[in-house]
Design a protein around this motif. Sequence first.
Motif, PDB file in Angstrom:
ATOM      1  N   UNK A  36      70.864 -47.768  -2.680  1.00  0.00           N
ATOM      2  CA  UNK A  36      71.824 -46.733  -3.054  1.00  0.00           C
ATOM      3  C   UNK A  36      72.934 -46.697  -2.015  1.00  0.00           C
ATOM      4  N   UNK A  37      73.997 -45.963  -2.327  1.00  0.00           N
ATOM      5  CA  UNK A  37      75.014 -45.681  -1.318  1.00  0.00           C
ATOM      6  C   UNK A  37      74.470 -44.683  -0.303  1.00  0.00           C
ATOM      7  N   UNK A  38      74.963 -44.723   0.939  1.00  0.00           N
ATOM      8  CA  UNK A  38      74.573 -43.671   1.886  1.00  0.00           C
ATOM      9  C   UNK A  38      75.050 -42.326   1.369  1.00  0.00           C
ATOM     10  N   UNK A  39      74.226 -41.324   1.498  1.00  0.00           N
ATOM     11  CA  UNK A  39      74.589 -40.019   0.970  1.00  0.00           C
ATOM     12  C   UNK A  39      74.188 -39.838  -0.474  1.00  0.00           C
ATOM     13  N   UNK A  81      82.922 -39.952  -0.994  1.00  0.00           N
ATOM     14  CA  UNK A  81      82.122 -40.863  -0.171  1.00  0.00           C
ATOM     15  C   UNK A  81      82.773 -42.234  -0.180  1.00  0.00           C
ATOM     16  N   UNK A  82      82.766 -42.910   0.976  1.00  0.00           N
ATOM     17  CA  UNK A  82      83.427 -44.205   1.050  1.00  0.00           C
ATOM     18  C   UNK A  82      82.734 -45.209   1.976  1.00  0.00           C
ATOM     19  N   UNK A  83      81.923 -44.755   2.917  1.00  0.00           N
ATOM     20  CA  UNK A  83      81.327 -45.675   3.884  1.00  0.00           C
ATOM     21  C   UNK A  83      80.140 -46.416   3.270  1.00  0.00           C
ATOM     22  N   UNK A  84      79.836 -47.622   3.782  1.00  0.00           N
ATOM     23  CA  UNK A  84      78.824 -48.472   3.146  1.00  0.00           C
ATOM     24  C   UNK A  84      77.404 -48.298   3.676  1.00  0.00           C
ATOM     25  N   UNK A  85      77.227 -47.574   4.770  1.00  0.00           N
ATOM     26  CA  UNK A  85      75.912 -47.484   5.386  1.00  0.00           C
ATOM     27  C   UNK A  85      75.698 -48.602   6.397  1.00  0.00           C
ATOM     28  N   UNK A  86      74.496 -48.685   6.924  1.00  0.00           N
ATOM     29  CA  UNK A  86      74.169 -49.692   7.928  1.00  0.00           C
ATOM     30  C   UNK A  86      74.051 -51.069   7.286  1.00  0.00           C
ATOM     31  N   UNK A  87      74.817 -52.034   7.809  1.00  0.00           N
ATOM     32  CA  UNK A  87      74.793 -53.392   7.282  1.00  0.00           C
ATOM     33  C   UNK A  87      74.518 -54.378   8.415  1.00  0.00           C
ATOM     34  N   UNK A  88      74.126 -55.585   8.056  1.00  0.00           N
ATOM     35  CA  UNK A  88      73.808 -56.610   9.052  1.00  0.00           C
ATOM     36  C   UNK A  88      75.051 -57.431   9.371  1.00  0.00           C
ATOM     37  N   UNK A  89      75.264 -57.693  10.662  1.00  0.00           N
ATOM     38  CA  UNK A  89      76.457 -58.422  11.109  1.00  0.00           C
ATOM     39  C   UNK A  89      76.087 -59.543  12.060  1.00  0.00           C
ATOM     40  N   UNK A  90      76.926 -60.589  12.069  1.00  0.00           N
ATOM     41  CA  UNK A  90      76.863 -61.555  13.135  1.00  0.00           C
ATOM     42  C   UNK A  90      77.306 -60.874  14.429  1.00  0.00           C
ATOM     43  N   UNK A  91      76.800 -61.341  15.543  1.00  0.00           N
ATOM     44  CA  UNK A  91      77.204 -60.791  16.835  1.00  0.00           C
ATOM     45  C   UNK A  91      78.658 -61.155  17.106  1.00  0.00           C
ATOM     46  N   UNK A  95      87.295 -40.684  -9.495  1.00  0.00           N
ATOM     47  CA  UNK A  95      87.726 -41.907  -8.808  1.00  0.00           C
ATOM     48  C   UNK A  95      87.290 -41.843  -7.345  1.00  0.00           C
ATOM     49  N   UNK A  96      86.610 -42.889  -6.916  1.00  0.00           N
ATOM     50  CA  UNK A  96      86.239 -43.009  -5.508  1.00  0.00           C
ATOM     51  C   UNK A  96      87.249 -43.858  -4.726  1.00  0.00           C
TER      52      UNK A  96
END
Length: 322
Positions: A36-39, A309-319, A70-71
Amino acid sequence: MTDASAPAARRPGEQALAALGLGAPDLSPTDASPHTFPGGGRWRTEIPSCEGPEALAVVLKEASRLDVPIHRISQGSGVWMLTDSEITEMVEATAERDIELCLFTGPRGTWDIGGSTRTDSRGAGLRARGHDAVAGCVEDAVRATELGVKCLLVADEGVLWTLHRARAAGIVPADTTLKVSALIGPVNPAAYAVYERLGADSINVPSDLTLDHLTEIRRASATPMDMYIEAPDDLGGYIRMYEVAELIRRGAPLYLKFGLSKAPGIYPYGHHMRELTLATAKERVRRGRLALDLLARHGADGDMAPLGSRLPGELRRFETYS
Protein backbone atom coordinates in the motif's frame (compact mmCIF):
# COMPACT_ATOMS: atom_id res chain seq x y z
CA MET A 1 3.77 -0.73 3.35
CA THR A 2 1.95 -4.03 3.32
CA ASP A 3 -1.65 -5.09 3.60
CA ALA A 4 -2.41 -8.74 4.25
CA SER A 5 -5.71 -8.70 2.39
CA ALA A 6 -6.30 -7.09 -0.98
CA PRO A 7 -9.84 -5.75 -1.42
CA ALA A 8 -12.26 -8.00 -3.26
CA ALA A 9 -14.03 -6.42 -6.22
CA ARG A 10 -16.83 -7.52 -8.49
CA ARG A 11 -15.45 -8.43 -11.91
CA PRO A 12 -17.05 -6.97 -15.07
CA GLY A 13 -20.11 -8.94 -16.20
CA GLU A 14 -19.61 -11.45 -13.40
CA GLN A 15 -23.23 -12.13 -12.42
CA ALA A 16 -24.59 -12.27 -15.97
CA LEU A 17 -21.83 -14.61 -17.18
CA ALA A 18 -22.21 -16.87 -14.16
CA ALA A 19 -25.94 -17.18 -14.90
CA LEU A 20 -25.01 -18.35 -18.41
CA GLY A 21 -22.53 -20.91 -17.13
CA LEU A 22 -19.56 -18.80 -18.21
CA GLY A 23 -18.26 -17.71 -14.82
CA ALA A 24 -14.55 -17.06 -14.42
CA PRO A 25 -12.34 -19.09 -12.04
CA ASP A 26 -11.90 -17.71 -8.55
CA LEU A 27 -9.13 -15.16 -8.14
CA SER A 28 -5.99 -16.39 -6.45
CA PRO A 29 -4.96 -14.43 -3.33
CA THR A 30 -1.34 -15.28 -4.11
CA ASP A 31 -1.22 -12.98 -7.17
CA ALA A 32 -2.41 -9.85 -5.33
CA SER A 33 0.01 -7.09 -4.39
CA PRO A 34 0.56 -6.93 -0.61
CA HIS A 35 1.71 -3.30 -0.76
CA THR A 36 0.00 0.00 0.00
CA PHE A 37 0.98 3.65 -0.03
CA PRO A 38 2.35 5.02 3.25
CA GLY A 39 -0.53 6.44 5.21
CA GLY A 40 -2.91 3.92 3.66
CA GLY A 41 -4.63 3.35 0.35
CA ARG A 42 -3.78 1.26 -2.69
CA TRP A 43 -4.30 3.77 -5.49
CA ARG A 44 -3.81 7.41 -6.33
CA THR A 45 -4.79 9.41 -9.43
CA GLU A 46 -2.77 11.39 -11.94
CA ILE A 47 -3.76 13.70 -14.79
CA PRO A 48 -0.84 13.78 -17.26
CA SER A 49 0.09 16.14 -20.11
CA CYS A 50 -0.99 19.30 -18.30
CA GLU A 51 1.29 21.66 -20.21
CA GLY A 52 0.90 25.03 -18.52
CA PRO A 53 -1.17 27.22 -16.20
CA GLU A 54 -4.08 27.54 -18.61
CA ALA A 55 -4.38 23.77 -19.09
CA LEU A 56 -4.00 23.34 -15.33
CA ALA A 57 -6.90 25.72 -14.71
CA VAL A 58 -9.05 23.69 -17.12
CA VAL A 59 -8.12 20.45 -15.34
CA LEU A 60 -8.89 21.85 -11.88
CA LYS A 61 -12.21 23.32 -12.98
CA GLU A 62 -13.31 20.11 -14.68
CA ALA A 63 -12.14 17.98 -11.73
CA SER A 64 -14.28 20.10 -9.44
CA ARG A 65 -17.28 19.86 -11.78
CA LEU A 66 -17.02 16.07 -12.19
CA ASP A 67 -15.83 15.40 -8.62
CA VAL A 68 -12.61 13.71 -9.73
CA PRO A 69 -10.05 13.46 -6.91
CA ILE A 70 -6.49 14.23 -8.04
CA HIS A 71 -3.27 13.33 -6.26
CA ARG A 72 -0.79 14.37 -8.97
CA ILE A 73 -0.72 16.51 -12.10
CA SER A 74 2.18 16.04 -14.51
CA GLN A 75 3.56 17.90 -17.50
CA GLY A 76 5.45 16.40 -20.45
CA SER A 77 7.06 19.18 -22.48
CA GLY A 78 9.69 20.04 -19.87
CA VAL A 79 10.72 22.68 -17.36
CA TRP A 80 12.50 24.58 -20.12
CA MET A 81 9.17 25.19 -21.91
CA LEU A 82 7.77 27.19 -18.98
CA THR A 83 8.68 30.65 -17.69
CA ASP A 84 9.40 31.20 -14.00
CA SER A 85 6.06 32.95 -13.59
CA GLU A 86 4.21 30.06 -15.27
CA ILE A 87 5.90 27.52 -13.00
CA THR A 88 5.13 29.63 -9.94
CA GLU A 89 1.48 29.93 -10.98
CA MET A 90 1.23 26.16 -11.37
CA VAL A 91 2.99 25.54 -8.05
CA GLU A 92 0.64 27.89 -6.21
CA ALA A 93 -2.52 26.50 -7.84
CA THR A 94 -1.64 22.88 -7.05
CA ALA A 95 -0.39 23.67 -3.54
CA GLU A 96 -3.68 25.41 -2.76
CA ARG A 97 -5.45 22.10 -3.47
CA ASP A 98 -2.73 19.85 -1.98
CA ILE A 99 -1.97 18.25 -5.37
CA GLU A 100 1.55 17.17 -6.33
CA LEU A 101 2.94 18.90 -9.43
CA CYS A 102 5.44 16.97 -11.54
CA LEU A 103 7.49 18.63 -14.31
CA PHE A 104 9.69 16.89 -16.90
CA THR A 105 13.43 17.59 -16.81
CA GLY A 106 15.72 18.68 -19.57
CA PRO A 107 16.89 17.63 -23.02
CA ARG A 108 15.84 14.30 -24.53
CA GLY A 109 17.44 12.37 -27.34
CA THR A 110 14.35 12.41 -29.53
CA TRP A 111 14.53 16.21 -29.72
CA ASP A 112 18.22 16.75 -30.39
CA ILE A 113 20.54 16.14 -33.35
CA GLY A 114 20.95 12.38 -32.85
CA GLY A 115 19.76 10.89 -36.13
CA SER A 116 19.57 7.39 -34.61
CA THR A 117 16.50 8.41 -32.63
CA ARG A 118 14.58 8.73 -35.90
CA THR A 119 15.49 5.28 -37.21
CA ASP A 120 13.19 2.27 -36.79
CA SER A 121 15.25 1.13 -33.78
CA ARG A 122 14.99 4.61 -32.17
CA GLY A 123 18.64 4.42 -31.11
CA ALA A 124 19.12 5.81 -27.60
CA GLY A 125 15.55 7.11 -27.57
CA LEU A 126 14.66 9.45 -24.74
CA ARG A 127 18.00 9.18 -22.95
CA ALA A 128 20.07 12.29 -22.25
CA ARG A 129 22.85 12.24 -24.86
CA GLY A 130 26.19 13.31 -23.43
CA HIS A 131 27.31 15.40 -20.47
CA ASP A 132 25.58 18.58 -21.60
CA ALA A 133 22.18 16.91 -21.79
CA VAL A 134 22.57 15.57 -18.25
CA ALA A 135 23.66 19.05 -17.16
CA GLY A 136 20.55 20.54 -18.77
CA CYS A 137 18.34 18.12 -16.83
CA VAL A 138 20.10 19.01 -13.58
CA GLU A 139 19.72 22.72 -14.29
CA ASP A 140 16.00 22.19 -14.89
CA ALA A 141 15.74 20.24 -11.64
CA VAL A 142 17.47 22.92 -9.58
CA ARG A 143 15.43 25.71 -11.17
CA ALA A 144 12.13 23.90 -10.74
CA THR A 145 12.71 22.94 -7.12
CA GLU A 146 13.83 26.48 -6.27
CA LEU A 147 10.44 27.62 -7.62
CA GLY A 148 8.64 25.12 -5.38
CA VAL A 149 8.19 22.06 -7.64
CA LYS A 150 8.40 18.89 -5.54
CA CYS A 151 8.26 16.15 -8.20
CA LEU A 152 10.54 15.73 -11.22
CA LEU A 153 9.92 13.47 -14.22
CA VAL A 154 13.01 11.84 -15.74
CA ALA A 155 13.68 9.73 -18.84
CA ASP A 156 17.27 8.61 -18.31
CA GLU A 157 18.89 6.29 -15.78
CA GLY A 158 21.96 8.51 -15.43
CA VAL A 159 19.82 11.58 -14.80
CA LEU A 160 17.79 9.63 -12.23
CA TRP A 161 20.90 8.54 -10.33
CA THR A 162 22.44 12.02 -10.56
CA LEU A 163 19.29 13.67 -9.19
CA HIS A 164 19.04 11.06 -6.43
CA ARG A 165 22.61 11.89 -5.43
CA ALA A 166 21.80 15.62 -5.65
CA ARG A 167 18.85 15.00 -3.33
CA ALA A 168 21.07 13.13 -0.85
CA ALA A 169 23.62 15.94 -1.01
CA GLY A 170 21.06 18.68 -0.41
CA ILE A 171 21.44 20.24 -3.86
CA VAL A 172 17.71 19.70 -4.33
CA PRO A 173 15.34 19.35 -1.35
CA ALA A 174 15.29 16.00 0.43
CA ASP A 175 11.53 15.61 -0.07
CA THR A 176 11.79 15.96 -3.87
CA THR A 177 10.28 12.90 -5.54
CA LEU A 178 11.62 11.42 -8.77
CA LYS A 179 9.25 9.83 -11.28
CA VAL A 180 10.41 7.61 -14.17
CA SER A 181 8.81 8.32 -17.55
CA ALA A 182 6.58 5.80 -19.33
CA LEU A 183 8.80 6.34 -22.37
CA ILE A 184 11.61 4.34 -20.74
CA GLY A 185 9.53 2.28 -18.31
CA PRO A 186 10.89 -1.12 -17.22
CA VAL A 187 9.16 -4.30 -18.40
CA ASN A 188 10.48 -6.90 -15.95
CA PRO A 189 10.90 -7.16 -12.17
CA ALA A 190 14.71 -7.03 -12.25
CA ALA A 191 14.73 -3.76 -14.19
CA TYR A 192 11.98 -2.30 -11.98
CA ALA A 193 14.06 -3.06 -8.87
CA VAL A 194 17.10 -1.37 -10.45
CA TYR A 195 15.13 1.85 -11.03
CA GLU A 196 14.07 1.77 -7.37
CA ARG A 197 17.68 1.49 -6.27
CA LEU A 198 18.73 4.32 -8.60
CA GLY A 199 16.38 6.67 -6.77
CA ALA A 200 12.94 6.33 -8.38
CA ASP A 201 9.99 7.15 -6.12
CA SER A 202 7.38 6.13 -8.70
CA ILE A 203 7.89 4.22 -11.92
CA ASN A 204 5.83 4.33 -15.10
CA VAL A 205 5.42 0.94 -16.69
CA PRO A 206 4.22 0.41 -20.27
CA SER A 207 0.46 -0.03 -20.43
CA ASP A 208 0.76 -3.29 -22.34
CA LEU A 209 2.15 -5.26 -19.40
CA THR A 210 -0.02 -8.21 -18.48
CA LEU A 211 -1.59 -8.74 -15.07
CA ASP A 212 0.92 -11.51 -14.40
CA HIS A 213 3.74 -9.08 -15.21
CA LEU A 214 2.43 -6.73 -12.51
CA THR A 215 2.37 -9.55 -9.97
CA GLU A 216 5.96 -10.45 -10.87
CA ILE A 217 7.06 -6.85 -10.37
CA ARG A 218 5.30 -6.61 -7.03
CA ARG A 219 7.23 -9.61 -5.76
CA ALA A 220 10.44 -7.68 -6.40
CA SER A 221 9.61 -4.09 -5.41
CA ALA A 222 7.12 -1.98 -3.45
CA THR A 223 7.94 1.25 -5.32
CA PRO A 224 4.73 3.04 -6.39
CA MET A 225 3.78 2.21 -9.97
CA ASP A 226 2.34 4.62 -12.55
CA MET A 227 0.19 3.19 -15.33
CA TYR A 228 -1.90 4.72 -18.08
CA ILE A 229 -5.44 3.34 -17.82
CA GLU A 230 -5.80 4.89 -21.26
CA ALA A 231 -2.54 5.44 -23.08
CA PRO A 232 -1.70 8.07 -25.72
CA ASP A 233 -1.34 6.69 -29.23
CA ASP A 234 2.45 7.15 -29.19
CA LEU A 235 2.51 4.75 -26.22
CA GLY A 236 0.22 2.23 -27.90
CA GLY A 237 -3.23 3.73 -27.39
CA TYR A 238 -4.20 0.96 -24.95
CA ILE A 239 -7.52 1.34 -23.12
CA ARG A 240 -7.77 -0.79 -19.97
CA MET A 241 -10.78 0.78 -18.26
CA TYR A 242 -12.52 -2.50 -17.50
CA GLU A 243 -9.38 -3.90 -15.87
CA VAL A 244 -8.91 -1.03 -13.46
CA ALA A 245 -9.94 -2.89 -10.29
CA GLU A 246 -7.72 -5.86 -11.16
CA LEU A 247 -4.84 -3.55 -12.09
CA ILE A 248 -5.05 -2.11 -8.58
CA ARG A 249 -5.29 -5.56 -6.98
CA ARG A 250 -2.18 -6.73 -8.81
CA GLY A 251 -0.18 -3.49 -9.04
CA ALA A 252 -0.81 -1.54 -5.81
CA PRO A 253 0.42 0.96 -4.80
CA LEU A 254 -0.68 2.28 -8.18
CA TYR A 255 -1.15 5.72 -9.76
CA LEU A 256 -4.07 5.57 -12.19
CA LYS A 257 -3.06 7.80 -15.11
CA PHE A 258 -5.84 9.10 -17.31
CA GLY A 259 -4.34 9.60 -20.73
CA LEU A 260 -6.11 9.99 -24.04
CA SER A 261 -5.98 7.87 -27.18
CA LYS A 262 -6.88 9.11 -30.68
CA ALA A 263 -5.44 12.55 -29.92
CA PRO A 264 -2.47 14.26 -31.59
CA GLY A 265 0.76 14.57 -29.63
CA ILE A 266 1.33 17.94 -27.95
CA TYR A 267 5.02 17.79 -26.93
CA PRO A 268 6.74 20.21 -26.92
CA TYR A 269 3.74 22.41 -26.24
CA GLY A 270 3.40 25.95 -27.54
CA HIS A 271 0.51 28.41 -27.81
CA HIS A 272 -0.02 27.36 -31.44
CA MET A 273 -1.52 24.16 -29.94
CA ARG A 274 -3.65 25.94 -27.34
CA GLU A 275 -7.14 24.81 -28.34
CA LEU A 276 -6.13 21.17 -28.74
CA THR A 277 -4.26 21.18 -25.43
CA LEU A 278 -7.15 22.68 -23.46
CA ALA A 279 -9.69 20.34 -25.07
CA THR A 280 -7.61 17.23 -24.36
CA ALA A 281 -6.87 18.39 -20.80
CA LYS A 282 -10.60 18.61 -20.14
CA GLU A 283 -11.28 15.20 -21.70
CA ARG A 284 -8.56 13.51 -19.61
CA VAL A 285 -10.45 14.52 -16.48
CA ARG A 286 -13.67 13.11 -17.95
CA ARG A 287 -11.85 9.84 -18.69
CA GLY A 288 -10.86 9.84 -15.05
CA ARG A 289 -14.48 10.18 -14.02
CA LEU A 290 -15.39 7.21 -16.24
CA ALA A 291 -12.67 5.04 -14.65
CA LEU A 292 -13.71 6.05 -11.13
CA ASP A 293 -17.33 5.25 -11.94
CA LEU A 294 -16.23 1.78 -13.06
CA LEU A 295 -14.36 1.30 -9.81
CA ALA A 296 -17.46 2.31 -7.88
CA ARG A 297 -19.68 -0.09 -9.82
CA HIS A 298 -17.23 -2.93 -9.13
CA GLY A 299 -17.02 -2.10 -5.42
CA ALA A 300 -13.31 -1.25 -5.59
CA ASP A 301 -13.36 2.52 -5.04
CA GLY A 302 -13.01 2.48 -1.26
CA ASP A 303 -9.25 2.10 -0.89
CA MET A 304 -8.01 5.34 -2.44
CA ALA A 305 -5.01 6.91 -0.72
CA PRO A 306 -5.80 10.12 1.19
CA LEU A 307 -5.81 13.24 -0.95
CA GLY A 308 -2.67 15.27 -0.43
CA SER A 309 -0.49 12.19 0.14
CA ARG A 310 2.55 12.12 -2.13
CA LEU A 311 5.56 10.41 -0.53
CA PRO A 312 6.46 6.82 -1.51
CA GLY A 313 7.50 5.37 1.85
CA GLU A 314 10.74 3.55 2.62
CA LEU A 315 12.44 2.25 -0.53
CA ARG A 316 15.69 0.42 -1.25
CA ARG A 317 18.58 2.41 -2.74
CA PHE A 318 22.09 1.87 -3.98
CA GLU A 319 24.64 3.48 -1.69
CA THR A 320 25.43 7.01 -2.84
CA TYR A 321 28.96 8.33 -3.09
CA SER A 322 30.55 11.76 -3.25
